[in-house]
Each structure stands twice: as structure tokens, then as C-alpha cells.
Design an enzyme around this catalytic site. Structure first.
Site, PDB file in Angstrom:
ATOM      1  CG  ASN A   1       2.960   9.923  -1.665  1.00 29.84           C
ATOM      2  OD1 ASN A   1       3.664   9.395  -0.819  1.00 29.84           O
ATOM      3  ND2 ASN A   1       3.002   9.588  -2.942  1.00 29.84           N
TER       4      ASN A   1
ATOM      5  CG  HIS B   1      -1.112  31.101  -9.484  1.00 27.17           C
ATOM      6  ND1 HIS B   1      -1.677  31.211 -10.734  1.00 27.17           N
ATOM      7  CD2 HIS B   1      -2.089  31.349  -8.594  1.00 27.17           C
ATOM      8  CE1 HIS B   1      -2.948  31.545 -10.600  1.00 27.17           C
ATOM      9  NE2 HIS B   1      -3.231  31.632  -9.311  1.00 27.17           N
TER      10      HIS B   1
ATOM     11  CG  PHE C   1      -1.842   1.181   1.284  1.00 26.00           C
ATOM     12  CD1 PHE C   1      -2.885   1.318   0.375  1.00 26.00           C
ATOM     13  CD2 PHE C   1      -1.658   2.176   2.242  1.00 26.00           C
ATOM     14  CE1 PHE C   1      -3.729   2.421   0.424  1.00 26.00           C
ATOM     15  CE2 PHE C   1      -2.502   3.277   2.288  1.00 26.00           C
ATOM     16  CZ  PHE C   1      -3.542   3.403   1.381  1.00 26.00           C
TER      17      PHE C   1
ATOM     18  CG  HIS D   1      -4.105  34.817 -11.214  1.00 25.31           C
ATOM     19  ND1 HIS D   1      -3.773  34.825  -9.883  1.00 25.31           N
ATOM     20  CD2 HIS D   1      -2.912  34.756 -11.880  1.00 25.31           C
ATOM     21  CE1 HIS D   1      -2.456  34.785  -9.756  1.00 25.31           C
ATOM     22  NE2 HIS D   1      -1.912  34.760 -10.946  1.00 25.31           N
TER      23      HIS D   1
HETATM   24 ZN   LIG Z   1      -0.218  31.712 -12.594  1.00 27.21          ZN
END
Ligand SMILES: [Zn+2]
Length: 268
Positions: free
Chosen positions: A73, A80, A70, A90
């Protein structure tokens, strides 16, 4: 009477559907698949002012008491950095967030504008309006919804921060040097040609010395997103490829990691 009309309708339906071309399944074998994405790891490049970078933490790796292997993570990263999407919000209040970008804007025909020669001679090079017009003279007018990919050649420096960003002073973004889009070219592409996305193989759709991020502002004002830190653009034709650039679906996100690929038709 009723029976008769429904039979006529069925007949019409059969005629109509048989006249339509059969829907064709996408055949991946007909395309060369090109990965436009840098791997995410401890060398992934983030903006110098980013408070953190990509972190992978091992939660499990090995045999379990149940007798099977197994692995798992956890990861943590700013939106960004690495190969990623800039969602319109953004740089535009009220612009679309990552999860709200229509899929058709993320899967679209691509054009690749090559300024690698100009950029090799001038790291502050910005795509000009004349570059775009010249490209169109050779390859045809750029169509609405296209994903524009600007090839500067900078991906060859990845992941060397100093070479790629032009400066590697931690916490300081004032001395960056790398090429990207110019404002007039961005206006032509976004406002006139009405492309769907601006992509580039550098860290930003604004050049490194920018402090007003004008290209980001021009693009996001029209709900056009950005694709930054792309890889392998030299493997794509100027026209004819289709790009699939799907970001992690972060609700309310201003961007996020993207696995970008291109489908290039094989010559028959
Ligand atoms: Zn970016």
C-alpha cells in the site's frame, strides 16, 4: 620492562571487568506489553482544521504472474493526528525536529497521573500544580527525563469525533472541549522536574478550549515533546512502567505517527 607493564595492564583489565556485573539482556517475558497506540485507518481523528486525514491506497493485493502472493500500500497523512509525537519545533522556532530528538527522550520511565474522575465531572479539566504535588506525595518525586502520561479517560470515546473532541464541526476548532494539562502543572513538570515528554489520552497537551496553546509553548521551549491521542493508559501503574514511543523518522518533521508501547514489570 615493556612486556611486564602490558601484562600488569592485562591483569588489571581482567580484575576490573570481572568485578563488573554481567550485562543483562532485556527479557520481554518479564514484562506485560501494553499498546498505547490507536490504529491508523479512515476513522483516525485529526484536528478539525487539518486539510486531510489518513489515506491508505492499495497498490497491490493478490497473486502475481510469478505464482506468489504480493501486497503493498501507500499511505498519506498529516503529521499531527492519531497517536503521534509533537516534536519541539511544532511550537518553538529552533526546537528539535522529529529526527533530532535523542532516543533517550523517547524511551524512558513513565509516570501516569490519573485525573479521570475530575475530567468525568468537568470536560474542561486541566491538571493542576496541586495534582502533581499530590501525585508525588503518594508515589515519590517525578524524576528528570520521565515521560509523563496524563490519564483523562478520554480514549474510551475514540474514534467518535464528537465525543472525543467535544465538537465535530468540520474546519472549526473553536468549540472543542476535552481535558488536558494546565499551564502551572506543565511549568512544574517541564521547568522544575525536567521531564522529557508530556503525553495525554486526548487530542492535545493543551485542553480543548485553549487558543493560546500555552502548554505546548512551555514544553517545546525546553525541547520537551508531546505524545497525543494515547490509548490504554488505564492499563498502566502510576509508576514502574517504561514507555517506548518511537515516531517515524521524518527528517525535519514537526511530529509524526508514533507506535507507543509500555513495558510493565510482571509481579513475581
Ligand atoms: Zn500534535
Amino acid at each position: 620492562m615493556k612486556r611486564c607493564s602490558s601484562a600488569a595492564f592485562l591483569c588489571l583489565l581482567l580484575v576490573t571487568t570481572s568485578a563488573l556485573p554481567a550485562a543483562q539482556a532485556l527479557d520481554p517475558a518479564a514484562y506485560r506489553l501494553v499498546d498505547l497506540t490507536h490504529p491508523f485507518n479512515d476513522r483516525t481523528i485529526y484536528w478539525p482544521t487539518s486539510p486531510s486525514t489518513f489515506k491508505l491506497q492499495r497498490l497491490a493485493y493478490g497473486d502475481t504472474s510469478g505464482g506468489f502472493f504480493f501486497a503493498a500500500n501507500s499511505f498519506c497523512a498529516p503529521e499531527h493526528g492519531g497517536t503521534h509525537l509533537d516534536a519541539p519545533i511544532h511550537f518553538a522556532q529552533g526546537g528539535r525536529t522529529s529526527d533530532a530528538i535523542p532516543l533517550g527522550q523517547l524511551v524512558a520511565p513513565a509516570v501516569v497521573i490519573d485525573v479521570s474522575k475530575q475530567a468525568a465531572a468537568d470536560p474542561d479539566y486541566r491538571l493542576t500544580r496541586d495534582d502533581v504535588i499530590g501525585f508525588e506525595r503518594r508515589h515519590g518525586r517525578i524524576k528528570p527525563g520521565a515521560i509523563v502520561l496524563l490519564r483523562t479517560g478520554w480514549s474510551r470515546f475514540w474514534p467518535d469525533r464528537k465525543m472525543y473532541l467535544g465538537d465535530d464541526t468540520p474546519g472549526d476548532a473553536s468549540k472543542l472541549r476535552f481535558p488536558s494539562y494546565g499551564a502551572d502543572a506543565a511549568k512544574l513538570l517541564v521547568e522544575d522536574r525536567k521531564v522529557g515528554m508530556l503525553g495525554v489520552d486526548t487530542a492535545s497537551i493543551d485542553y480543548g478550549r485553549s487558543d493560546d496553546f500555552i502548554v505546548h509553548r512551555i514544553a517545546t521551549a525546553q525541547n520537551v515533546g508531546g505524545l497525543e491521542n494515547l490509548a490504554n493508559l488505564e492499563e498502566l501503574p502510576a509508576v514502574g512502567a517504561t514507555v517506548i514511543a518511537l515516531p517515524m523518522k521524518i527528517e525535519g518533521g514537526s511530529g509524526g505517527p508514533v507506535r507507543a508501547i509500555a513495558l510493565v514489570p510482571k509481579r513475581r
